[in-house]
Design an enzyme around this catalytic site. Structure first.
Site, mmCIF file in Angstrom:
data_model
loop_
_atom_site.group_PDB
_atom_site.id
_atom_site.type_symbol
_atom_site.label_atom_id
_atom_site.label_comp_id
_atom_site.label_asym_id
_atom_site.label_seq_id
_atom_site.Cartn_x
_atom_site.Cartn_y
_atom_site.Cartn_z
ATOM 1 N N GLU A 18 -2.608 8.932 6.954
ATOM 2 C CA GLU A 18 -1.745 10.045 6.562
ATOM 3 C C GLU A 18 -2.229 11.367 7.164
ATOM 4 O O GLU A 18 -1.424 12.219 7.516
ATOM 5 C CB GLU A 18 -1.707 10.136 5.029
ATOM 6 C CG GLU A 18 -0.931 8.974 4.423
ATOM 7 C CD GLU A 18 -1.273 8.706 2.962
ATOM 8 O OE1 GLU A 18 -2.366 8.166 2.709
ATOM 9 O OE2 GLU A 18 -0.462 9.023 2.091
ATOM 10 N N ARG B 147 -1.615 3.043 -13.784
ATOM 11 C CA ARG B 147 -0.224 3.377 -14.142
ATOM 12 C C ARG B 147 0.566 2.110 -14.431
ATOM 13 O O ARG B 147 0.391 1.090 -13.767
ATOM 14 C CB ARG B 147 0.457 4.128 -12.991
ATOM 15 C CG ARG B 147 0.008 5.566 -12.897
ATOM 16 C CD ARG B 147 0.589 6.252 -11.674
ATOM 17 N NE ARG B 147 -0.475 6.700 -10.789
ATOM 18 C CZ ARG B 147 -0.295 7.137 -9.553
ATOM 19 N NH1 ARG B 147 0.904 7.189 -9.019
ATOM 20 N NH2 ARG B 147 -1.326 7.518 -8.822
ATOM 21 N N ASN C 197 -6.005 18.377 1.939
ATOM 22 C CA ASN C 197 -5.321 17.751 0.810
ATOM 23 C C ASN C 197 -5.968 18.334 -0.449
ATOM 24 O O ASN C 197 -7.042 17.907 -0.860
ATOM 25 C CB ASN C 197 -5.504 16.232 0.880
ATOM 26 C CG ASN C 197 -4.772 15.520 -0.240
ATOM 27 O OD1 ASN C 197 -4.219 16.151 -1.148
ATOM 28 N ND2 ASN C 197 -4.756 14.191 -0.183
ATOM 29 N N HIS D 101 4.401 8.745 -1.112
ATOM 30 C CA HIS D 101 3.693 8.048 -0.021
ATOM 31 C C HIS D 101 4.538 8.013 1.264
ATOM 32 O O HIS D 101 4.337 7.156 2.121
ATOM 33 C CB HIS D 101 3.361 6.574 -0.387
ATOM 34 C CG HIS D 101 2.410 6.408 -1.522
ATOM 35 N ND1 HIS D 101 2.569 5.429 -2.480
ATOM 36 C CD2 HIS D 101 1.282 7.067 -1.853
ATOM 37 C CE1 HIS D 101 1.585 5.504 -3.358
ATOM 38 N NE2 HIS D 101 0.793 6.498 -3.004
ATOM 39 N N ARG E 242 -1.137 18.601 2.887
ATOM 40 C CA ARG E 242 -0.343 17.590 2.208
ATOM 41 C C ARG E 242 0.263 18.237 0.964
ATOM 42 O O ARG E 242 -0.457 18.886 0.200
ATOM 43 C CB ARG E 242 -1.242 16.433 1.786
ATOM 44 C CG ARG E 242 -0.488 15.430 0.981
ATOM 45 C CD ARG E 242 -1.387 14.564 0.151
ATOM 46 N NE ARG E 242 -0.582 13.637 -0.604
ATOM 47 C CZ ARG E 242 -0.973 13.078 -1.729
ATOM 48 N NH1 ARG E 242 -2.166 13.347 -2.215
ATOM 49 N NH2 ARG E 242 -0.193 12.258 -2.360
#
Ligand code: ADP
Length: 402
Positions: free
Chosen positions: A385, A241, A7, A180, A91
């Site tokens: 993941e 966020r 990643n 996601h 990823r």
């Protein structure tokens, strides 16, 4: 077969090496502060002590070289040679409309990922650096890309289009993509398994609540709506966020505070959410600690976060005409008993009967936190993941060999 999962971010890179026969993790780690003279590599080989090293790592090619050196190191390593890395899975955040599933990297795939730089300017360029660094360090080793957006490509136009002039979609591909996806797919499959019911017959709301957070409505195993949009800014309130807001706030705030476009974008992405409201932290652990100590701003931040999540669950119940199960996952979803309890206690109108005792037990395990007989089940499923990326890589590379 051994699969290395990578990643790659702009200044950091995480890795995990899987042995696919039993899906065990042989080693994992991360390289931080790439681009600096004092880059840090943390290597965690299974069954051996962790290693921390500080050295100059100026770009991704060197970072990957250092990772490989760690993996084959006579003391800290877990392999005897680089040739034992059979495939690499990456990823990739944005697959646009081009990628509905994972694919083997070739020239056309690389070109398409580059074409999508505009849609994910912070992420996709870093992923490309990771892919090139592997090509340089391990020439000929097959690489696979797994996209955060791919699982949500099943959304209907009613969910993915914004009610703005269609030219924006036709010319510039402005639409909801969702993120996601790897996690939402994994936990929905695990949930069906856990419940012992076919995924094709289930209506699930999956809540991936970490630093970034998104909900998805999953009908019969397909994503039919999700809260993140064209970028990962839309939807739930997050650590830093904002999530959903009136878009008219953007030009208004720019005018009143004399902000540039990049300043307002930074405000909404990096200086909003839990951090802005609490004035304390973007980390839910610190918010909960402060609210337990009676801090009013932390309490408001928590209440807003929880309220916005609960509204999405309600919206997705309407989107699917009901829910069979709600699934919590990721850092906050897996660990915050208070958040799960506060959300679920106010979903009794849907048929959720929350089990407070179960909510407090079994951290780290897949489990049910609703009472036996609850019309809507509530589950906690730890996400993984990296394992999904490793599995997709293994399958695609096997198919190619066969
Ligand atoms: P990322 O989006 O970076 O992958 P994670 O899924 O690892 O994030 O989630 C990280 C977040 O999980 C942290 O910011 C923290 O707020 C939250 N978290 C971790 N442990 C706990 C805990 N025990 N209680 C509440 N929140 C927690």
């Amino acid at each position: 077969m051994n699969v290395l999962v990578i990643n790659a971010g702009s200044s950091s890179l995480k890795y995990q090496l899987f042995q696919m026969q039993d899906e065990s993790v042989l080693a994992k780690g991360r390289v931080e502060r790439i681009g600096m003279e004092t880059a840090i590599i943390t290597h965690e080989p299974t069954g051996k002590p962790d290693v921390h090293e500080v050295s100059e790592i100026l770009e991704h090619t060197t970072a990957i070289r250092r990772v490989i050196e760690m993996l084959v190191h006579p003391v800290h390593g877990v392999l005897t040679s680089t040739a034992q890395i059979d495939a690499v899975g990456h990823r990739v955040v944005h697959g646009g409309e081009s990628f509905k599933q994972s694919v083997i990297v070739d020239e056309a795939v690389k070109k398409e990922i580059k074409r999508l730089f505009d849609l994910a300017p912070l992420h996709n360029p870093a992923h490309m650096l990771g892919i090139s660094a592997v090509e340089i360090n391990m020439p000929g080793v097959p690489q696979v890309v797994v996209f955060d957006t791919a699982f949500h490509q099943s959304m209907p136009a009613t969910a993915y289009l914004y009610p703005v002039p269609m030219a924006l979609y036709r010319k510039h591909k402005v639409r909801r993509y969702g993120f996601h996806g790897t996690s939402h797919k994994y936990v929905s499959e695990r949930a069906a398994d856990f419940l012992g019911r076919p995924l094709e017959h289930l209506k699930l709301v999956t809540c991936h609540i970490g630093n970034g957070a998104s909900c998805a409505a999953i009908l019969g195993g397909l994503s039919v709506d999700t809260s993140m949009g064209m970028t990962p800014l839309e939807g739930l309130m997050m650590g830093t966020r904002s999530g959903d807001l009136d878009p008219a706030i953007v030009p208004y705030a720019m005018g009143k505070e004399d902000l540039t476009l990049s300043e307002v974008s930074s405000m909404l992405n990096k200086h909003s959410g839990l951090q802005a409201i609490s004035g304390i932290s973007s980390d839910m652990r610190e918010i909960v600690e402060a609210l337990e100590a009676g801090d009013k701003n932390a309490t408001l931040a928590f209440d807003m976060y929880e309220y916005r999540l609960r509204k999405y669950i309600g919206a997705y119940a309407a989107a699917m005409n009901g829910i069979d199960a709600i699934v919590f996952t990721a850092g906050v979803g897996e660990n915050s008993e208070l958040l799960r309890k506060t959300v679920c206690q106010q979903l009794s109108f849907l048929g959720v009967e929350f089990d407070e005792e179960a909510n407090q037990k079994g951290r780290g395990l897949e489990r049910r936190i609703s009472k036996a007989g609850s019309k809507v089940e509530v589950l906690v499923i730890p996400t993984n993941e990296e394992l999904v990326i490793a599995r997709d890589t293994y399958e695609l590379v096997q198919e190619k060999v066969d």
